[in-house]
Design an enzyme around this catalytic site. Sequence first.
Site, PDB file in Angstrom:
ATOM      1  N   PHE A   1       0.556  -1.346  -0.023  1.00  0.00           N
ATOM      2  CA  PHE A   1      -0.043  -0.001  -0.103  1.00  0.00           C
ATOM      3  C   PHE A   1       1.093   1.303  -0.334  1.00  0.00           C
ATOM      4  CE2 PHE A   1      -2.383  -3.481   2.561  1.00  0.00           C
ATOM      5  CZ  PHE A   1      -3.351  -3.535   1.561  1.00  0.00           C
TER       6      PHE A   1
ATOM      7  N   GLU B   1       6.367  -6.391  -8.398  1.00  0.00           N
ATOM      8  CA  GLU B   1       6.967  -7.147  -7.404  1.00  0.00           C
ATOM      9  C   GLU B   1       8.200  -8.516  -7.469  1.00  0.00           C
ATOM     10  OE1 GLU B   1       4.331  -7.614  -5.596  1.00  0.00           O
ATOM     11  OE2 GLU B   1       2.343  -7.087  -5.938  1.00  0.00           O
TER      12      GLU B   1
ATOM     13  N   CYS C   1       0.140   4.069   8.309  1.00  0.00           N
ATOM     14  CA  CYS C   1       0.464   3.119   9.024  1.00  0.00           C
ATOM     15  C   CYS C   1      -1.539   2.733   9.749  1.00  0.00           C
ATOM     16  CB  CYS C   1       1.019   3.074  10.530  1.00  0.00           C
ATOM     17  SG  CYS C   1       0.961   1.882  12.351  1.00  0.00           S
TER      18      CYS C   1
ATOM     19  N   CYS D   1       3.193   0.427  10.955  1.00  0.00           N
ATOM     20  CA  CYS D   1       4.936   1.279  11.386  1.00  0.00           C
ATOM     21  C   CYS D   1       5.543   0.193  12.406  1.00  0.00           C
ATOM     22  CB  CYS D   1       4.622   2.583  11.900  1.00  0.00           C
ATOM     23  SG  CYS D   1       3.905   2.199  14.101  1.00  0.00           S
TER      24      CYS D   1
HETATM   25  P1  ADP Z   1       2.099  -1.149  -3.684  1.00  0.00           P
HETATM   26  O1  ADP Z   1       2.212  -1.462  -5.155  1.00  0.00           O
HETATM   27  O2  ADP Z   1       3.029  -0.530  -2.682  1.00  0.00           O
HETATM   28  O3  ADP Z   1       1.444  -2.023  -2.746  1.00  0.00           O
HETATM   29  P2  ADP Z   1      -0.677   0.787  -4.793  1.00  0.00           P
HETATM   30  O4  ADP Z   1       0.340   1.511  -5.650  1.00  0.00           O
HETATM   31  O5  ADP Z   1      -1.004  -0.578  -5.594  1.00  0.00           O
HETATM   32  O6  ADP Z   1       0.562   0.125  -3.138  1.00  0.00           O
HETATM   33  O7  ADP Z   1      -1.677   1.018  -4.039  1.00  0.00           O
HETATM   34  C1  ADP Z   1      -1.470   2.242  -3.717  1.00  0.00           C
HETATM   35  C2  ADP Z   1      -2.327   2.701  -2.785  1.00  0.00           C
HETATM   36  O8  ADP Z   1      -3.415   2.390  -1.973  1.00  0.00           O
HETATM   37  C3  ADP Z   1      -2.658   4.495  -2.391  1.00  0.00           C
HETATM   38  O9  ADP Z   1      -2.597   5.228  -3.732  1.00  0.00           O
HETATM   39  C4  ADP Z   1      -4.011   4.381  -1.327  1.00  0.00           C
HETATM   40  O10 ADP Z   1      -5.216   4.989  -2.024  1.00  0.00           O
HETATM   41  C5  ADP Z   1      -4.483   3.536  -1.350  1.00  0.00           C
HETATM   42  N1  ADP Z   1      -3.753   2.503   0.272  1.00  0.00           N
HETATM   43  C6  ADP Z   1      -4.768   1.559   0.713  1.00  0.00           C
HETATM   44  N2  ADP Z   1      -4.332   1.678   2.255  1.00  0.00           N
HETATM   45  C7  ADP Z   1      -3.127   2.470   2.280  1.00  0.00           C
HETATM   46  C8  ADP Z   1      -2.705   2.998   3.251  1.00  0.00           C
HETATM   47  N3  ADP Z   1      -3.159   1.851   4.685  1.00  0.00           N
HETATM   48  N4  ADP Z   1      -1.725   3.264   3.346  1.00  0.00           N
HETATM   49  C9  ADP Z   1      -1.518   4.307   1.894  1.00  0.00           C
HETATM   50  N5  ADP Z   1      -1.865   3.911   0.497  1.00  0.00           N
HETATM   51  C10 ADP Z   1      -3.118   2.980   1.326  1.00  0.00           C
HETATM   52 MG    MG Z   2       1.993  -3.061  -5.925  1.00  0.00          MG
HETATM   53 ZN    ZN Z   3       1.742   2.354  14.070  1.00  0.00          ZN
END
Ligand code: ADP
Ligand code: MG
Ligand code: ZN
Length: 201
Positions: free
Chosen positions: A18, A89, A145, A183
């Site tokens: 996320f 990934e 977090c 966190c």
């Molecule tokens: P990653 O590839 O790092 O898993 P993504 O690019 O797929 O992340 O998704 C990022 C998006 O996830 C953010 O823009 C937000 O809308 C959403 N999101 C959901 N939960 C959270 C969180 N706990 N903190 C930050 N963003 C979050």
């Molecule tokens: Mg991803």
């Molecule tokens: Zn925390």
Amino acid sequence: MVLNHRNGFIEVIVGPMFAGKTEELIRRVKRMQYAKKNIVVFKPSIDNRYGDDDVVSHDDNRTKSINIQSAQAIIDHVLDETDVIAVDEVQFLDVETIKILNAYADKGKRVIVSGLDLDFRGEPFGIVPVLAATAEYVTKLSAVCVKCGAPATRTQRMVNGKPAKYHDPVILIGAKESYEARCRHCHKVYRKPKDPVVNAL
Ligand code: ADP
Ligand code: MG
Ligand code: ZN
């Protein structure tokens, strides 16, 4: 990013789930599309599926990608005229990835990878830290977090509503699991082995 760079380098985007790693990878790929570069995007398929697919972020941003089961498969799709190689990934790929992506960077290609730098236990995830060490540019993103709102650097795995056990496999397919961004202080690992040096602190 410096303007006067020579062609051929590696960019690594890391962080917990996320954090926006996939969003950032897609953003960089889209900019290269505007620049009319020749781009191939890969995504490891950790199950048995094989065939073209999309890289998709949690906010449903997407770009076309090729599913691969090993780093060797990258070679089948990269041509002389390929300018940009992107992999999402990347933590799921094998150790050959480091050698192959570095060789392409040496040959002048722009390599952009993203992946988890830490596993659900908060420990370095496979090849990602090594790849980051060989990269020219590393972007470490954080999520938020879900427990306390601080910047989240870790991915919490929950199994049946409880923190996952330390000795659970790193890749858990088919289990009733879910993930949260947390966190350092809110991140929990059930039955983490006690370390005498740490315990004495
Ligand atoms: P990653 O590839 O790092 O898993 P993504 O690019 O797929 O992340 O998704 C990022 C998006 O996830 C953010 O823009 C937000 O809308 C959403 N999101 C959901 N939960 C959270 C969180 N706990 N903190 C930050 N963003 C979050
Ligand atoms: Mg991803
Ligand atoms: Zn925390």
